[in-house]
Design a protein around this motif. Sequence first.
Motif, PDB file in Angstrom:
ATOM      1  N   SER A  30       7.936  -5.945   1.740  1.00  0.00           N
ATOM      2  CA  SER A  30       7.760  -6.494   1.022  1.00  0.00           C
ATOM      3  C   SER A  30       7.054  -6.002  -0.414  1.00  0.00           C
ATOM      4  O   SER A  30       7.571  -5.870  -1.757  1.00  0.00           O
ATOM      5  CB  SER A  30       6.923  -7.679   0.818  1.00  0.00           C
ATOM      6  N   TYR A  31       5.805  -4.878  -0.029  1.00  0.00           N
ATOM      7  CA  TYR A  31       5.596  -4.367  -1.254  1.00  0.00           C
ATOM      8  C   TYR A  31       5.977  -2.451  -2.001  1.00  0.00           C
ATOM      9  O   TYR A  31       6.243  -2.938  -2.700  1.00  0.00           O
ATOM     10  CB  TYR A  31       3.906  -3.614  -1.013  1.00  0.00           C
ATOM     11  N   ALA A  32       6.664  -2.237  -0.779  1.00  0.00           N
ATOM     12  CA  ALA A  32       7.563  -1.812  -1.138  1.00  0.00           C
ATOM     13  C   ALA A  32       8.708  -1.162  -2.191  1.00  0.00           C
ATOM     14  O   ALA A  32       9.024  -0.916  -2.447  1.00  0.00           O
ATOM     15  CB  ALA A  32       8.832  -0.588   0.391  1.00  0.00           C
ATOM     16  N   ARG A  33       9.078  -3.059  -1.775  1.00  0.00           N
ATOM     17  CA  ARG A  33       9.958  -3.131  -2.224  1.00  0.00           C
ATOM     18  C   ARG A  33       9.888  -3.498  -3.827  1.00  0.00           C
ATOM     19  O   ARG A  33      10.815  -3.410  -4.929  1.00  0.00           O
ATOM     20  CB  ARG A  33      11.415  -5.174  -1.885  1.00  0.00           C
ATOM     21  N   ILE A  34       8.961  -4.399  -3.938  1.00  0.00           N
ATOM     22  CA  ILE A  34       7.925  -4.350  -5.187  1.00  0.00           C
ATOM     23  C   ILE A  34       7.638  -3.085  -6.410  1.00  0.00           C
ATOM     24  O   ILE A  34       8.300  -3.584  -7.022  1.00  0.00           O
ATOM     25  CB  ILE A  34       7.048  -5.202  -5.183  1.00  0.00           C
ATOM     26  N   ARG A  35       7.431  -1.898  -5.014  1.00  0.00           N
ATOM     27  CA  ARG A  35       7.103  -0.735  -6.054  1.00  0.00           C
ATOM     28  C   ARG A  35       8.138  -0.358  -6.390  1.00  0.00           C
ATOM     29  O   ARG A  35       8.520   0.440  -7.565  1.00  0.00           O
ATOM     30  CB  ARG A  35       6.993   0.482  -5.232  1.00  0.00           C
TER      31      ARG A  35
END
Length: 262
Positions: A246-251
């Motif tokens: 999820s955080y990789a997608r936000i980045r």
Amino acid sequence: MSLRRPTRFVGRGRGITLRQVAPNAVTAMALCFGLTGMRYAMSMEWERAVVAVVLAAVLDGIDGRIARMLHGESRFGAELDSLSDVIAFGVSPAIILYLWSLQAMPRFGWIGALGFALCCALRLARFNAQIDVADQPLKLAGFNMGVPAPGGAGLALLPIFFWFSTGWDMARDWRLVLPWTLVVAFLMVSDLPTMGWKRFRVPPSLRLFAIGAAGIIAALLLTAPWPVLLALALVYLALIPIAWVSYARIRRQRARVRDGAA
């Protein structure tokens, strides 16, 4: 005859209000529960030892909310909270795991327990060092950096939850407990994103269902605490890779926004 004004004593304050004392008192209670967990571990009362750590985690989860609700936040409270976390979620689980399993390991069992407690202390030291840093991408996105101390304690005690639930003595083998303890210690000091409370959103259509589920989980904790705690620890463990994705997608989304703005 002249009247003299009452002498004012420099340095004597007006005291602090109850709203400032209350959250710190809850934090002190969490610290005492952590110490009590060690006491029960020394007398091999394993269930009471683990319950003490769980109660410390519950108190740790509400002291900050009490402080914000009463507007009683303070730097003193933040420092006391970190000291309490080191004891309740670093030292206490390390002692419990050592006396429960790791002491059977020749020579190096104590080193594994020390490593866990040390990693917990290092995590909290890093947290205190960054407490005034405004630009924290993970925090702004609703994630934690690494596994928080209470979560680390819960994951470290997962073999004990399993042992309580199944009675399987192999769960107590130091050959399994030591690697698991070191993995959890690494997760606490790692830079991996983990889910924070801000990431959880309940749709309005599921609000009543969520409230009912919380009530059922609370009832199950009273009737079958160990299987429920085991399940909760496994769910939290499963959320770690989900948080990373999820955080990789936000980045990636942020990078696209920056490239578009440029």
